[in-house]
Design a protein around this motif. Structure first.
Motif, PDB file in Angstrom:
ATOM      1  N   SER A 111       0.833  -1.212   0.000  1.00  0.00           N
ATOM      2  CA  SER A 111       0.000   0.000   0.000  1.00  0.00           C
ATOM      3  C   SER A 111       0.860   1.253   0.000  1.00  0.00           C
ATOM      4  CB  SER A 111      -0.926   0.006   1.227  1.00  0.00           C
ATOM      5  OG  SER A 111      -1.826  -1.083   1.196  1.00  0.00           O
ATOM      6  N   CYS A 112       1.911   1.248   0.804  1.00  0.00           N
ATOM      7  CA  CYS A 112       2.794   2.420   0.896  1.00  0.00           C
ATOM      8  C   CYS A 112       3.529   2.688  -0.416  1.00  0.00           C
ATOM      9  CB  CYS A 112       3.802   2.226   2.023  1.00  0.00           C
ATOM     10  SG  CYS A 112       3.113   2.424   3.671  1.00  0.00           S
ATOM     11  N   LEU A 113       4.025   1.640  -1.044  1.00  0.00           N
ATOM     12  CA  LEU A 113       4.769   1.819  -2.288  1.00  0.00           C
ATOM     13  C   LEU A 113       3.868   2.379  -3.389  1.00  0.00           C
ATOM     14  CD1 LEU A 113       6.980  -1.423  -2.315  1.00  0.00           C
ATOM     15  CD2 LEU A 113       7.695   0.926  -1.826  1.00  0.00           C
ATOM     16  N   GLU A 114       2.607   1.943  -3.420  1.00  0.00           N
ATOM     17  CA  GLU A 114       1.678   2.478  -4.415  1.00  0.00           C
ATOM     18  C   GLU A 114       1.341   3.933  -4.114  1.00  0.00           C
ATOM     19  OE1 GLU A 114      -2.748   1.541  -6.327  1.00  0.00           O
ATOM     20  OE2 GLU A 114      -1.792   0.052  -5.015  1.00  0.00           O
ATOM     21  N   ALA A 115       1.152   4.247  -2.835  1.00  0.00           N
ATOM     22  CA  ALA A 115       0.863   5.629  -2.447  1.00  0.00           C
ATOM     23  C   ALA A 115       2.045   6.541  -2.769  1.00  0.00           C
ATOM     24  CB  ALA A 115       0.538   5.697  -0.961  1.00  0.00           C
ATOM     25  N   LEU A 116       3.255   6.036  -2.554  1.00  0.00           N
ATOM     26  CA  LEU A 116       4.455   6.836  -2.826  1.00  0.00           C
ATOM     27  C   LEU A 116       4.545   7.253  -4.283  1.00  0.00           C
ATOM     28  CD1 LEU A 116       7.358   5.262  -0.728  1.00  0.00           C
ATOM     29  CD2 LEU A 116       6.594   7.647  -0.695  1.00  0.00           C
ATOM     30  N   GLU A 117       4.188   6.350  -5.188  1.00  0.00           N
ATOM     31  CA  GLU A 117       4.229   6.682  -6.617  1.00  0.00           C
ATOM     32  C   GLU A 117       3.341   7.895  -6.912  1.00  0.00           C
ATOM     33  OE1 GLU A 117       3.414   3.503  -9.279  1.00  0.00           O
ATOM     34  OE2 GLU A 117       4.855   2.120  -8.380  1.00  0.00           O
ATOM     35  N   ILE A 118       2.167   7.915  -6.293  1.00  0.00           N
ATOM     36  CA  ILE A 118       1.232   9.021  -6.524  1.00  0.00           C
ATOM     37  C   ILE A 118       1.759  10.299  -5.901  1.00  0.00           C
ATOM     38  CG2 ILE A 118      -1.114   9.858  -6.129  1.00  0.00           C
ATOM     39  CD1 ILE A 118      -1.992   6.896  -6.051  1.00  0.00           C
ATOM     40  N   TYR A 119       2.236  10.222  -4.653  1.00  0.00           N
ATOM     41  CA  TYR A 119       2.739  11.413  -3.988  1.00  0.00           C
ATOM     42  C   TYR A 119       3.962  11.985  -4.694  1.00  0.00           C
ATOM     43  CZ  TYR A 119      -0.349  10.535   0.020  1.00  0.00           C
ATOM     44  OH  TYR A 119      -1.437  10.361   0.834  1.00  0.00           O
ATOM     45  N   HIS A 120       4.795  11.103  -5.247  1.00  0.00           N
ATOM     46  CA  HIS A 120       5.946  11.574  -6.032  1.00  0.00           C
ATOM     47  C   HIS A 120       5.460  12.347  -7.259  1.00  0.00           C
ATOM     48  CE1 HIS A 120       9.496  10.115  -4.030  1.00  0.00           C
ATOM     49  NE2 HIS A 120       9.006   8.881  -3.916  1.00  0.00           N
ATOM     50  N   ALA A 121       4.447  11.806  -7.940  1.00  0.00           N
ATOM     51  CA  ALA A 121       3.905  12.473  -9.129  1.00  0.00           C
ATOM     52  C   ALA A 121       3.288  13.824  -8.776  1.00  0.00           C
ATOM     53  CB  ALA A 121       2.861  11.578  -9.798  1.00  0.00           C
ATOM     54  N   LEU A 122       2.687  13.905  -7.595  1.00  0.00           N
ATOM     55  CA  LEU A 122       2.065  15.166  -7.149  1.00  0.00           C
ATOM     56  C   LEU A 122       3.093  16.139  -6.595  1.00  0.00           C
ATOM     57  CD1 LEU A 122      -1.074  13.733  -5.287  1.00  0.00           C
ATOM     58  CD2 LEU A 122      -1.060  14.906  -7.502  1.00  0.00           C
ATOM     59  N   GLY A 123       4.279  15.641  -6.279  1.00  0.00           N
ATOM     60  CA  GLY A 123       5.307  16.507  -5.702  1.00  0.00           C
ATOM     61  C   GLY A 123       5.004  16.902  -4.267  1.00  0.00           C
ATOM     62  N   ASP A 124       4.273  16.050  -3.543  1.00  0.00           N
ATOM     63  CA  ASP A 124       3.885  16.351  -2.167  1.00  0.00           C
ATOM     64  C   ASP A 124       4.915  15.737  -1.219  1.00  0.00           C
ATOM     65  OD1 ASP A 124       2.752  16.541   0.350  1.00  0.00           O
ATOM     66  OD2 ASP A 124       0.713  16.323  -0.402  1.00  0.00           O
ATOM     67  N   TYR A 125       5.863  16.565  -0.766  1.00  0.00           N
ATOM     68  CA  TYR A 125       6.959  16.066   0.051  1.00  0.00           C
ATOM     69  C   TYR A 125       6.513  15.658   1.447  1.00  0.00           C
ATOM     70  CZ  TYR A 125       9.935  17.864  -3.654  1.00  0.00           C
ATOM     71  OH  TYR A 125      10.514  18.102  -4.866  1.00  0.00           O
ATOM     72  N   LYS A 126       5.607  16.411   2.046  1.00  0.00           N
ATOM     73  CA  LYS A 126       5.154  16.071   3.393  1.00  0.00           C
ATOM     74  C   LYS A 126       4.438  14.723   3.409  1.00  0.00           C
ATOM     75  CE  LYS A 126       4.927  20.636   5.509  1.00  0.00           C
ATOM     76  NZ  LYS A 126       5.982  20.319   6.497  1.00  0.00           N
ATOM     77  N   ALA A 127       3.595  14.496   2.420  1.00  0.00           N
ATOM     78  CA  ALA A 127       2.895  13.205   2.341  1.00  0.00           C
ATOM     79  C   ALA A 127       3.886  12.072   2.089  1.00  0.00           C
ATOM     80  CB  ALA A 127       1.847  13.248   1.241  1.00  0.00           C
ATOM     81  N   GLN A 128       4.907  12.333   1.277  1.00  0.00           N
ATOM     82  CA  GLN A 128       5.946  11.322   1.056  1.00  0.00           C
ATOM     83  C   GLN A 128       6.631  10.982   2.372  1.00  0.00           C
ATOM     84  OE1 GLN A 128       8.716  12.321  -2.164  1.00  0.00           O
ATOM     85  NE2 GLN A 128       7.076  13.486  -3.161  1.00  0.00           N
ATOM     86  N   GLY A 129       6.913  12.001   3.172  1.00  0.00           N
ATOM     87  CA  GLY A 129       7.575  11.784   4.451  1.00  0.00           C
ATOM     88  C   GLY A 129       6.759  10.894   5.368  1.00  0.00           C
ATOM     89  N   MET A 130       5.449  11.154   5.458  1.00  0.00           N
ATOM     90  CA  MET A 130       4.583  10.339   6.304  1.00  0.00           C
ATOM     91  C   MET A 130       4.508   8.893   5.797  1.00  0.00           C
ATOM     92  SD  MET A 130       3.860  12.496   8.566  1.00  0.00           S
ATOM     93  CE  MET A 130       2.745  11.484   9.515  1.00  0.00           C
TER      94      MET A 130
END
Length: 381
Positions: A111-130
């Motif tokens: 779940s985390c790895l899939e979420a990370l792909e999206i957050y990377h595409a969005l450029g959301d660093y705080k969400a990536q950190g969490m």
């Protein structure tokens, strides 16, 4: 999802870009009027400037074109697409957290790895950190310490890039405890000292309490129990000062471990007892079970087996309430060990057999092999 230091503790920000208001263009008539005014004798500009501005009439649209309007109408659709992507990632993160809590760490990682792909595409660093925080927790739960450390160092890099000092304190402390798990005591000490320095520089009392407690843990692992105890006591004052109940309970358990290692049973029992009472009141099952483990060891060490068995019964009940087979397994193993110490081999065998059943259910081949060998060698009388 709260930020936490997770070895024994943000919200996800909406990063959708806000559309800037569109400045209206001057119409051709406005430019023409301005040019006429500027060409008057008492105008501020010369005639050549006025002529230049008049020419602009022929190159400026008098009304918005159809393509301009279409472009404006399509912008909200792009925002909707971003929102859907974000909602998907946020949902994955919430699901991942529940998977981790219920013991499905392997699914948490997916779940985390899939979420990370999206957050990377969005450029959301705080969400990536969490997300890296949760990913690291799942790796560590599976004893995949190197991958857990890698995730934490990525989390630390994001915190440094965004100048999030509190997140740096938590990440450094988590890295330190992973290094302790790997037996790398010196790097662990340097890492937590860096966290303590940051906490002191920004006057973050919660961070100081956390870092001092972990610095005590490093010293305890090195055998410096007296220094560890002093660090734990200082950490307790910070944790009580900021009302960090969870942190206070964890530090009390650490302090109990240090007293136990020194053979100071009165202080051991008193300290674990304080941790047990707080954990029971707050519903902190992790520290509750840990305090019971310490008390069982301490009481049995001084021959108070009746009290040890009473506590162990509470432990098993809690493990069953949590439907946590790993904790049930630990309870059975402790029961078996105590009965073996008392030379009650028949009852010890009974609990070893129950532990073996759970080891098979947990697919823990190492414990399964150990228990089969144990049952073969255990006296039958």
């Amino acid at each position: 999802m709260k930020q936490r230091y997770f070895l024994p503790e943000g919200s996800i920000l909406d990063g959708n870009p806000t559309l800037r208001p569109i400045r209206p263009r001057r119409s051709g008539l406005e430019i023409l009027e301005f040019a006429i005014l500027a060409s008057r004798p008492n105008g501020k500009f010369q005639f050549l400037t006025a002529c230049f501005l008049m020419l602009a009439v022929f190159f400026s649209p008098l009304v918005a074109t159809a393509s301009d309007i279409t472009q404006q109408l399509h912008r909200p659709l792009n925002n909707t697409s971003l929102r859907e992507s974000r909602d998907r990632a946020d949902s994955l993160l919430r699901i991942g957290e529940q998977q981790q809590i219920t013991g499905y760490a392997d699914k948490t990682i997916d779940s985390c790895l899939e979420a990370l792909e999206i957050y990377h595409a969005l450029g959301d660093y705080k969400a990536q950190g969490m997300t890296y925080d949760l990913l690291a927790k799942a790796y560590i739960q599976l004893n995949r310490f190197q991958e857990g450390e890698d995730a934490l160092r990525r989390r630390l890099a994001i915190a440094r890039d965004t100048k999030d000092f509190q997140a740096q304190i938590f990440a450094l402390n988590n890295i330190s405890t992973v290094l302790l798990q790997k037996g790398e005591f010196t790097p662990a000490g340097k890492t937590v000292e860096e966290a303590l320095t940051i906490a002191q520089n920004i006057q973050n009392s919660a961070g100081e309490g956390l870092s001092l407690s972990n610095l005590g843990l490093v010293n305890a692992r090195l055998g410096n129990y007296n220094k560890a105890i002093k660090l734990y006591e200082t950490a307790l004052s910070f944790r009580r000062q900021v009302g960090d109940i969870l942190g206070e309970t964890n530090t009390l358990n650490n302090l109990g471990d240090a007293y136990l290692a020194m053979g100071n049973y009165p202080d051991t029992i008193g300290t674990y007892g304080a941790a047990l009472r707080i954990a029971k009141t707050t519903g902190d099952r992790t520290n509750y079970l840990r305090a019971i483990d310490g008390l069982v060891t301490a009481h049995s060490s001084v021959g108070r087996y009746e009290r040890a068995f009473d506590l162990l019964e509470q432990r098993l009940v809690t493990a069953k309430e949590l439907q946590n087979q790993r904790e049930e397994f630990k309870s059975f193993m402790t029961y078996a060990n105590l009965y073996e110490q008392l030379n009650n081999y028949l009852t010890a065998r009974h609990f070893y057999e129950r532990a073996l059943v759970l080891a098979k259910a947990l697919q823990d081949s190492k414990q399964e092999v150990f228990l089969v060998d144990k049952l073969i060698k255990l006296p039958k009388r």
